[in-house]
Design an enzyme around this catalytic site. Structure first.
Site, PDB file in Angstrom:
ATOM      1  CG  ASP A  93      26.316 -44.386 -19.096  1.00  0.00           C
ATOM      2  OD1 ASP A  93      27.488 -43.418 -19.239  1.00  0.00           O
ATOM      3  OD2 ASP A  93      25.958 -43.831 -18.330  1.00  0.00           O
ATOM      4  CG  ASP A  94      30.400 -42.931 -22.982  1.00  0.00           C
ATOM      5  OD1 ASP A  94      30.284 -42.889 -23.855  1.00  0.00           O
ATOM      6  OD2 ASP A  94      31.315 -41.912 -22.738  1.00  0.00           O
TER       7      ASP A  94
ATOM      8  CD1 TRP B 256      25.203 -41.518 -20.374  1.00  0.00           C
ATOM      9  CD2 TRP B 256      26.633 -41.575 -22.718  1.00  0.00           C
ATOM     10  NE1 TRP B 256      26.359 -40.641 -20.416  1.00  0.00           N
ATOM     11  CE2 TRP B 256      27.296 -40.159 -21.730  1.00  0.00           C
ATOM     12  CE3 TRP B 256      27.103 -41.437 -24.257  1.00  0.00           C
ATOM     13  CZ2 TRP B 256      28.134 -39.859 -22.199  1.00  0.00           C
ATOM     14  CZ3 TRP B 256      28.195 -40.833 -24.414  1.00  0.00           C
ATOM     15  CH2 TRP B 256      28.311 -39.842 -24.151  1.00  0.00           C
TER      16      TRP B 256
ATOM     17  CD1 TRP C 149      21.438 -33.972 -22.610  1.00  0.00           C
ATOM     18  CD2 TRP C 149      19.702 -33.854 -23.354  1.00  0.00           C
ATOM     19  NE1 TRP C 149      21.326 -32.421 -23.270  1.00  0.00           N
ATOM     20  CE2 TRP C 149      20.853 -32.936 -24.098  1.00  0.00           C
ATOM     21  CE3 TRP C 149      18.643 -34.623 -24.259  1.00  0.00           C
ATOM     22  CZ2 TRP C 149      19.834 -32.078 -24.883  1.00  0.00           C
ATOM     23  CZ3 TRP C 149      18.481 -33.452 -25.182  1.00  0.00           C
ATOM     24  CH2 TRP C 149      18.900 -32.419 -25.871  1.00  0.00           C
ATOM     25  CG  ASP C 150      26.613 -36.896 -19.305  1.00  0.00           C
ATOM     26  OD1 ASP C 150      27.169 -36.023 -18.624  1.00  0.00           O
ATOM     27  OD2 ASP C 150      27.984 -38.218 -19.103  1.00  0.00           O
TER      28      ASP C 150
ATOM     29  CG  ASN D 271      30.796 -35.007 -18.691  1.00  0.00           C
ATOM     30  OD1 ASN D 271      29.925 -35.712 -17.940  1.00  0.00           O
ATOM     31  ND2 ASN D 271      29.555 -36.410 -20.214  1.00  0.00           N
TER      32      ASN D 271
ATOM     33  CB  CYS E  67      23.863 -37.016 -16.592  1.00  0.00           C
ATOM     34  SG  CYS E  67      25.409 -37.426 -15.309  1.00  0.00           S
TER      35      CYS E  67
ATOM     36  N   GLY F 150      27.729 -35.364 -13.055  1.00  0.00           N
ATOM     37  CA  GLY F 150      26.850 -35.652 -12.648  1.00  0.00           C
ATOM     38  C   GLY F 150      26.554 -34.826 -12.215  1.00  0.00           C
TER      39      GLY F 150
ATOM     40  CG  ASP G 148      30.281 -38.340 -12.460  1.00  0.00           C
ATOM     41  OD1 ASP G 148      29.038 -39.145 -12.203  1.00  0.00           O
ATOM     42  OD2 ASP G 148      30.445 -37.627 -12.992  1.00  0.00           O
TER      43      ASP G 148
HETATM   44  C1  DGJ Z   1      29.742 -38.297 -16.778  1.00  0.00           C
HETATM   45  C2  DGJ Z   1      28.713 -38.587 -16.099  1.00  0.00           C
HETATM   46  O1  DGJ Z   1      28.264 -37.747 -14.550  1.00  0.00           O
HETATM   47  C3  DGJ Z   1      28.842 -40.778 -15.784  1.00  0.00           C
HETATM   48  O2  DGJ Z   1      28.131 -41.294 -15.071  1.00  0.00           O
HETATM   49  C4  DGJ Z   1      29.032 -41.015 -16.920  1.00  0.00           C
HETATM   50  O3  DGJ Z   1      27.751 -41.030 -17.942  1.00  0.00           O
HETATM   51  C5  DGJ Z   1      30.146 -40.345 -17.658  1.00  0.00           C
HETATM   52  N1  DGJ Z   1      30.140 -39.163 -18.233  1.00  0.00           N
HETATM   53  C6  DGJ Z   1      29.695 -41.415 -19.168  1.00  0.00           C
HETATM   54  O4  DGJ Z   1      31.202 -40.798 -20.067  1.00  0.00           O
END
Ligand code: DGJ
Length: 734
Positions: free
Chosen positions: A347-348, A395, A464-465, A467, A513, A516, A535
């Site tokens: 992940d990140d 990620w 693929w996030d 945020n 993603c 979440g 999440d």
């Molecule tokens: C938000 C995601 O929902 C998490 O699962 C994780 O990947 C973080 N970002 C990483 O920064």
């Protein structure tokens, strides 16, 4: 007036036929949608429900129909809500659209698309109303395409994908609502007078809060396995609006489409504006029937690799967060491989050269490996995975950038923001959204994936996030008069980039993603294999979230991971058995530091993973039957999956409350073949003694009318007792 009926199942050729046809019958195996498309008149809605016989179809008008337009447009009757509104190039704000033509096209998959073309009586303005069916599926997709030949631009101010009148009769609407870490909650309410609106304006993600899907129960409170239900799912990843207008007529007016707020669209001469599909289903088997219809259609028609079993994975996020290093990744790979997992996802925290990504305030945009953390780079990780017999995944968050990044230093013009304003900063105090309306940004996003997958073809999975929402609404790329296009063009650009990625990399698994569960929608799932439900990995809360999400999405789409206890979001202490039994009801994975697990826990997980493999196909491709809702507050929740041939089933039961000597309901099963006899095997068993019915056989009829008694607690050594109980039973027909 004598009507000419055309049953689309007889229209085998891709032909545009005579516009004298008047009644249009769009049929699926069990449902009918009937419209009147008389040439020169406004098309009317006549019926949506169970399949009509020829006789009933002939007499449908006599039975009483709403006399409502199939696709109401704004202008001549402005007091009514409209599905579509536009300002002509001369400033005229009205539309007066009548049927010009009806055509039926046979699709390569064997389904059909019916198009009713409506034309303005005065202006060269046209809308195609499309209705698509699929072989063997009780879902109709409807969408529209608008175009014109006027001298200047036409400004579109509303552009719904579809409209449906719903006869008033104690109609209840079930919808999903929530927030970050609490997505997919179910809420049901009768429709009020006036307007009920469900909408999203995040810009980039659209399912953390309300969802763009609803269940409409026609006869009072929703029931799981009987009652008439219309399901509606807007297949779109951007801002949406679902609206029920209850006026002084006998009907609720349901509209669904792209949210037009701050999104008026200047349509050029000859340009086509296409709305996203609205998927409609109808079932007389209650909410469950509508869900099963959506699940089957979704797996067969929309989901990437909807027919391929998903791998069991370990994701590094909750195990190590940003603390990525080569040794740690290898240790996690060894552990998941030893437990029988099939994939490890880093992940990140793995990237950033000038600005290493040690927390969420830097580096997005700079997708180069941090060799201080990973001296062997990604190749070493791919090799390590291979050595352990598992696959490797990674990620990324390609649509985003931090102000502390090399990309932003070089290209501040790529971020979403209104001209003349400072950008608004999101996650980590520095995050911004890249302007995917800009083709150069689409190239950047494509290249991030392309570079990774070209250099490391062993990468099997991408998380693929996304945020951040769109902040500071405006575009540095769009012209001044097209600033309002951003929300829509962002999504067009997003889809374009995904299309390029999928064309070149059809086989890679991609998870959607978005902090979440921000991207659980059927608009993006053709490009993604699954989504991260939330999440929040707390097993108890996940029962509620996954229950709601299952209204519209099948288990194969729902990434569901075993995480640590105490849980990192709720601090709840939940035994591994219960955490596993919840995760096993979706696409099973782990999100934990296995180093912190005891050998006994690892062994338990190893067995559970092996057990999950034995029912994976039933969970991921079977029919879902929700049996006892956690929302009913009965102290337990239960659901099951049954294979399409009804030979295999898997039953889940989770206690949601713990009180001494409480009386829990005995759950009766559903969906089995009453005439088959099923042998019961408990999965992920921890009890010292097997259940009394272990290895015993019962008919489907008995299991569905009587069910099996679930002990209130587990028969384990005293020091292992706790306040949770759950069961997973495998049912195998002889
Ligand atoms: C938000 C995601 O929902 C998490 O699962 C994780 O990947 C973080 N970002 C990483 O920064």
């Amino acid at each position: 007036m004598k009507k000419i009926f055309m049953c689309l199942s007889f229209a085998m050729l891709a032909v545009a036929f005579s516009a004298s046809a008047e009644t249009v019958h769009i049929s699926t195996p069990k449902t009918s949608l009937v419209l009147d498309a008389t040439k020169g008149e406004q098309p009317k809605f006549l019926y949506y429900g169970n399949s009509l016989s020829t006789g009933d179809l002939q007499n449908i008008q006599a039975a009483g129909t709403p006399n409502l337009n199939a696709y109401p447009v704004y202008g001549l009757w402005p007091a009514n809500e409209a599905a579509f509104a536009a300002v002509h190039s001369d400033g005229n704000m009205t539309l007066d659209m009548v049927t010009d033509n009806v055509s039926v096209t046979k699709n390569p998959d064997g389904g059909e698309t019916t198009t009713i073309t409506i034309k303005d009586k005065v202006y060269p303005f046209t809308i195609d109303l499309n209705y698509r069916t699929f072989p063997g599926l009780d879902v109709i997709e409807t969408w529209t395409e608008a175009s014109h030949n006027e001298k200047g631009n036409v400004k579109l101010t509303r552009f719904m994908s579809g409209y449906l009148p719903v006869r008033r009769n104690d109609v209840h609407v079930s919808q999903l609502y929530g927030t970050w870490a609490n997505e997919g909650r179910v809420e049901e309410a009768p429709l009020p007078h006036g307007v009920k609106m469900i909408k999203n304006k995040d810009g980039a993600r659209n399912s953390h809060t309300a969802h763009g899907e609803v269940m409409i129960s026609l006869d009072g409170k929703a029931k799981e396995n009987d009652g008439r239900v219309i399901g509606a799912a807007l297949c779109y990843g951007g801002n949406y609006k679902l609206m029920f207008d209850t006026d002084d007529t006998d009907y609720h007016h349901f509209f669904a489409g792209i949210n037009e707020e701050n999104s008026s669209y200047n349509l050029k001469k000859g340009e086509k504006f296409t709305t996203p599909p609205l998927a409609l289903t109808y079932s007389e088997e209650g909410l469950g029937g509508a869900s099963r219809n959506f699940h089957k259609w979704g797996r067969e028609q929309r989901l990437a690799h909807g027919d391929t079993p998903r791998k069991i994975l370990l994701n590094s996020w909750e195990g190590v967060y940003f603390d990525i290093n080569e040794e740690g990744m290898q240790q996690m790979m060894t552990d998941i491989a030893n437990m029988g997992g099939e994939l490890f996802v880093m992940d990140d925290g793995w990237f950033g050269t000038k600005y290493p990504r040690n927390n969420d305030s830097t580096s997005l945009g700079d997708w180069t490996v941090d060799t201080n953390k990973l001296p062997g780079g990604i190749q070493a990780l791919c090799n390590a995975a291979k050595e352990r017999g598992i696959k490797f995944g990674i990620w990324i968050e390609p649509e985003m950038v931090n102000s502390v990044s090399e990309l932003y230093e070089k290209h501040p013009e790529y971020v979403v923001k209104a001209p003349n304003r400072e950008p608004v900063l999101g996650r980590g105090g520095t995050q911004m959204v890249l302007d995917l309306a800009n083709p150069k940004v689409q190239d950047i996003v494509f290249n991030i994936v392309d570079t990774l997958l070209t250099k490391y073809p062993e990468i099997d999975y991408i998380k693929w996030d996304a945020n951040a929402p769109i902040m500071n609404h405006g575009s540095q790329y769009q012209t001044a008069d097209n600033q309002s296009h951003l929300y829509i063009d962002y999504h067009k650009g997003f889809i374009k980039a995904l299309e390029r990625i999928r064309a070149k990399y059809p086989d890679v698994t991609i998870q959607a993603c978005a902090s979440g569960g921000g991207r659980a929608n059927w608009g993006i799932l053709p490009y993604f294999d699954e989504f991260w439900v939330s999440d929040n990995t707390d097993a108890l809360q996940r029962i509620y979230m996954q229950w709601g999400t299952s209204y519209f999405f099948p288990a194969i789409t729902m990434a569901s991971h075993i995480s640590a206890s105490p849980n990192h979001q709720t601090n709840r202490i939940v035994p591994l058995k219960f955490r596993t039994d919840v995760a096993m009801s979706g696409r099973l994975g782990m999100e934990i530091q296995p180093k912190n697990m005891t050998e006994e826990e690892k062994e338990q997980s190893r067995k559970a993973i092996a057990d999950y493999k034995s029912v994976r196909d039933v969970v991921q491709f079977g029919d879902l039957y929700r049996l006892l809702s956690p929302y009913d507050g009965k102290g337990a929740a239960s659901l099951m999956y049954v294979s399409p041939d009804k030979k295999d089933g898997v039953f889940y039961w989770w206690k949601t409350e713990q009180f001494v000597n409480q009386q829990l309901p005995r759950v009766t099963m559903a969906g089995l073949d009453p005439n088959k006899t099923y042998t019961v095997t408990e999965l992920n068993r921890i009890d010292n003694e097997p259940l009394p019915y272990e290895g015993k056989s019962f008919t489907g009829a008995f299991l569905m009318s009587n069910g099996l008694e679930m002990p209130l607690s587990h028969n384990v050594d005293w020091n292992k007792r706790n306040d949770y109980a759950s069961r997973v039973l495998k049912l195998t027909a002889k």
